[in-house]
Write an enzyme that holds these catalytic residues in place. Structure first.
Site, PDB file in Angstrom:
ATOM      1  N   LYS A  56      55.850  28.038 -33.118  1.00  0.00           N
ATOM      2  CA  LYS A  56      55.441  26.662 -32.792  1.00  0.00           C
ATOM      3  C   LYS A  56      55.814  25.635 -33.854  1.00  0.00           C
ATOM      4  CE  LYS A  56      54.497  26.769 -29.377  1.00  0.00           C
ATOM      5  NZ  LYS A  56      55.556  27.139 -28.377  1.00  0.00           N
ATOM      6  N   THR A 106      64.123  34.478 -35.467  1.00  0.00           N
ATOM      7  CA  THR A 106      62.997  35.408 -35.597  1.00  0.00           C
ATOM      8  C   THR A 106      61.761  34.718 -36.164  1.00  0.00           C
ATOM      9  OG1 THR A 106      62.234  37.427 -36.678  1.00  0.00           O
ATOM     10  CG2 THR A 106      63.805  36.120 -37.914  1.00  0.00           C
ATOM     11  N   HIS A 107      60.589  35.312 -35.859  1.00  0.00           N
ATOM     12  CA  HIS A 107      59.337  34.834 -36.469  1.00  0.00           C
ATOM     13  C   HIS A 107      58.805  35.838 -37.500  1.00  0.00           C
ATOM     14  CE1 HIS A 107      59.178  31.615 -33.629  1.00  0.00           C
ATOM     15  NE2 HIS A 107      58.795  32.322 -32.612  1.00  0.00           N
ATOM     16  N   ARG A 129      56.431  23.305 -40.419  1.00  0.00           N
ATOM     17  CA  ARG A 129      55.699  22.253 -39.686  1.00  0.00           C
ATOM     18  C   ARG A 129      54.246  22.273 -40.154  1.00  0.00           C
ATOM     19  NH1 ARG A 129      54.735  21.738 -33.065  1.00  0.00           N
ATOM     20  NH2 ARG A 129      54.438  19.463 -33.091  1.00  0.00           N
ATOM     21  N   TYR A 197      59.753  19.859 -39.959  1.00  0.00           N
ATOM     22  CA  TYR A 197      59.701  19.330 -38.588  1.00  0.00           C
ATOM     23  C   TYR A 197      59.533  17.818 -38.636  1.00  0.00           C
ATOM     24  CZ  TYR A 197      57.750  18.627 -33.854  1.00  0.00           C
ATOM     25  OH  TYR A 197      57.503  18.187 -32.576  1.00  0.00           O
ATOM     26  N   SER A 232      67.011  15.044 -28.975  1.00  0.00           N
ATOM     27  CA  SER A 232      65.732  14.325 -29.037  1.00  0.00           C
ATOM     28  C   SER A 232      64.814  14.965 -27.995  1.00  0.00           C
ATOM     29  CB  SER A 232      65.942  12.851 -28.733  1.00  0.00           C
ATOM     30  OG  SER A 232      66.404  12.721 -27.407  1.00  0.00           O
ATOM     31  N   GLY A 269      56.017  17.193 -28.520  1.00  0.00           N
ATOM     32  CA  GLY A 269      57.050  17.001 -29.531  1.00  0.00           C
ATOM     33  C   GLY A 269      56.748  15.859 -30.484  1.00  0.00           C
TER      34      GLY A 269
HETATM   35  P1  A3P Z   1      54.227  20.671 -29.245  1.00  0.00           P
HETATM   36  O1  A3P Z   1      53.491  21.768 -28.542  1.00  0.00           O
HETATM   37  O2  A3P Z   1      53.419  20.060 -30.367  1.00  0.00           O
HETATM   38  O3  A3P Z   1      54.754  19.630 -28.326  1.00  0.00           O
HETATM   39  P2  A3P Z   1      58.735  26.438 -30.989  1.00  0.00           P
HETATM   40  O4  A3P Z   1      60.068  26.118 -30.443  1.00  0.00           O
HETATM   41  O5  A3P Z   1      58.768  26.971 -32.396  1.00  0.00           O
HETATM   42  O6  A3P Z   1      57.941  27.295 -30.053  1.00  0.00           O
HETATM   43  O7  A3P Z   1      57.952  25.054 -31.140  1.00  0.00           O
HETATM   44  C1  A3P Z   1      57.528  24.341 -30.008  1.00  0.00           C
HETATM   45  C2  A3P Z   1      57.123  22.955 -30.449  1.00  0.00           C
HETATM   46  O8  A3P Z   1      58.300  22.189 -30.782  1.00  0.00           O
HETATM   47  C3  A3P Z   1      56.408  22.194 -29.327  1.00  0.00           C
HETATM   48  O9  A3P Z   1      55.480  21.328 -29.972  1.00  0.00           O
HETATM   49  C4  A3P Z   1      57.585  21.431 -28.714  1.00  0.00           C
HETATM   50  O10 A3P Z   1      57.216  20.340 -27.921  1.00  0.00           O
HETATM   51  C5  A3P Z   1      58.303  21.001 -29.987  1.00  0.00           C
HETATM   52  N1  A3P Z   1      59.660  20.545 -29.725  1.00  0.00           N
HETATM   53  C6  A3P Z   1      60.615  21.113 -28.950  1.00  0.00           C
HETATM   54  N2  A3P Z   1      61.709  20.357 -28.911  1.00  0.00           N
HETATM   55  C7  A3P Z   1      61.476  19.276 -29.670  1.00  0.00           C
HETATM   56  C8  A3P Z   1      62.240  18.118 -30.007  1.00  0.00           C
HETATM   57  N3  A3P Z   1      63.460  17.938 -29.521  1.00  0.00           N
HETATM   58  N4  A3P Z   1      61.669  17.206 -30.818  1.00  0.00           N
HETATM   59  C9  A3P Z   1      60.429  17.389 -31.289  1.00  0.00           C
HETATM   60  N5  A3P Z   1      59.667  18.453 -31.023  1.00  0.00           N
HETATM   61  C10 A3P Z   1      60.172  19.393 -30.210  1.00  0.00           C
END
Ligand code: A3P
Length: 304
Positions: A56, A106-107, A129, A197, A232, A269
């Site tokens: 996340k 990977t996580h 983040r 982030y 974006s 996001g």
């Molecule tokens: P939110 O749930 O706060 O919106 P991951 O890819 O590690 O699973 O992270 C997911 C998070 O990244 C989500 O956060 C998602 O909305 C956000 N995210 C994905 N694409 C994005 C972008 N282009 N700009 C900003 N945040 C983004």
């Protein structure tokens, strides 16, 4: 205050291995030790790039940017990052068939990254983040995947993650980030590149240029500007809904339709959605936990 339901809460299913709490991806459920060892012993190529993140933290977003930079073209990949998701793909040898340069992701924590990649001084991109937005994003992700029972509320989720006994889910963030910080401080690991982030969100062009430099790719300013635009939030969300093959995602979330989870992953996001979720008391409790956990660490997170 954006709570979802009336407090019904069920702890999410997890897999535990080597002091870590992991999502119950099929290869980990089957034999976590085997998959971790396969990852650590993965045969790497000199030009592999590993995107290493706590869940996340913006993995999908940065993965798409990295793919575009590696191609020097502002073109979306048809695949989602899950097709090179080392702990989750059904068979790790699938990565052998992928042409170079491979944007692996990977996580798992630093100590389990492929040994050969580290020895090669291979490129590692790490996304940091702020943990309050990570917690909010994780809550919605698990709730959308039907992992927290019916109508779970954020307050109960927050109590769960802050509890010393049960709160292993978020406890993993502290351990993960401290380990990365330590690896960065170690001279032999100077290949790690950290992107925050929040900085990427506020200054995408500047951060994408830094990434391009790190990856040694020669991209024109005009291309960087198009990458920033195409990645974006709104445009990437749209591309994800219209262009991507989500079949790799479906295997990871058996309780919901692949499309449903893949689309909801692009949620808000934004920086600071935690302010819509945390009460003053929850925030104070979280800060106290953060200060205690991170007292010996130099990590600076950006909450706004
Ligand atoms: P939110 O749930 O706060 O919106 P991951 O890819 O590690 O699973 O992270 C997911 C998070 O990244 C989500 O956060 C998602 O909305 C956000 N995210 C994905 N694409 C994005 C972008 N282009 N700009 C900003 N945040 C983004």
């Amino acid at each position: 205050m954006e709570n979802k339901g009336d407090g019904d809460f069920k702890p999410p299913a997890i897999t535990e291995f080597d002091g870590m709490v992991l999502p119950p991806f099929p290869p980990l459920l089957e034999d976590a030790k085997k998959r971790f060892e396969e990852m650590r012993n993965l045969e790497c190529r000199k030009d592999d790039v590993i995107l290493a993140t706590y869940p996340k933290s913006g993995t999908h977003w940065v993965w798409e940017i990295v793919c575009m930079l590696l191609k020097s073209k502002a073109e979306y990949s048809k695949e989602t990052k899950e097709f090179l998701f080392l702990e989750a793909i059904p068979d790790i040898s699938l990565v052998d068939n992928i042409p170079s340069p491979r944007p692996l992701n990977t996580h798992v924590p630093y100590r389990w990254l492929p040994k050969q990649h580290i020895e090669n001084g291979g490129k590692i991109i790490h996304v940091l983040r702020n943990p309050k937005d990570v917690a909010v994003s994780l809550y919605h992700h698990l709730a959308n995947a039907n992992e927290l029972g019916e109508d779970p509320d954020f307050k109960t989720f927050c109590e769960y993650i802050m509890d010393k006994e049960s709160g292993k889910v978020m406890g993993g963030w502290f351990a993960y980030e401290k380990e990365f910080k330590q690896a960065e401080a170690n001279d032999t690991c100077s290949a790690i590149f950290t992107v925050q982030y929040e900085s990427l969100k506020k200054n995408p062009i500047q951060e994408i240029k830094r990434l391009a430099k790190y990856l040694d790719v020669d991209v024109k300013d005009e291309v960087v500007a198009v990458i920033a635009d195409k990645c974006s939030f709104k445009k990437l969300k749209e591309a994800n809904a219209t262009l991507k093959d989500h079949s790799n995602v479906s295997k990871l979330h058996p309780k919901v339709e692949a499309e449903q989870i893949a689309l909801k992953l692009y949620r808000k996001g934004e920086i600071g959605d935690w302010k819509n979720h945390f009460t003053v008391a929850m925030n104070e409790q979280f800060d106290a936990m953060f200060n205690e956990e991170m007292k010996d660490s130099k990590i600076q997170v950006l909450y706004e």
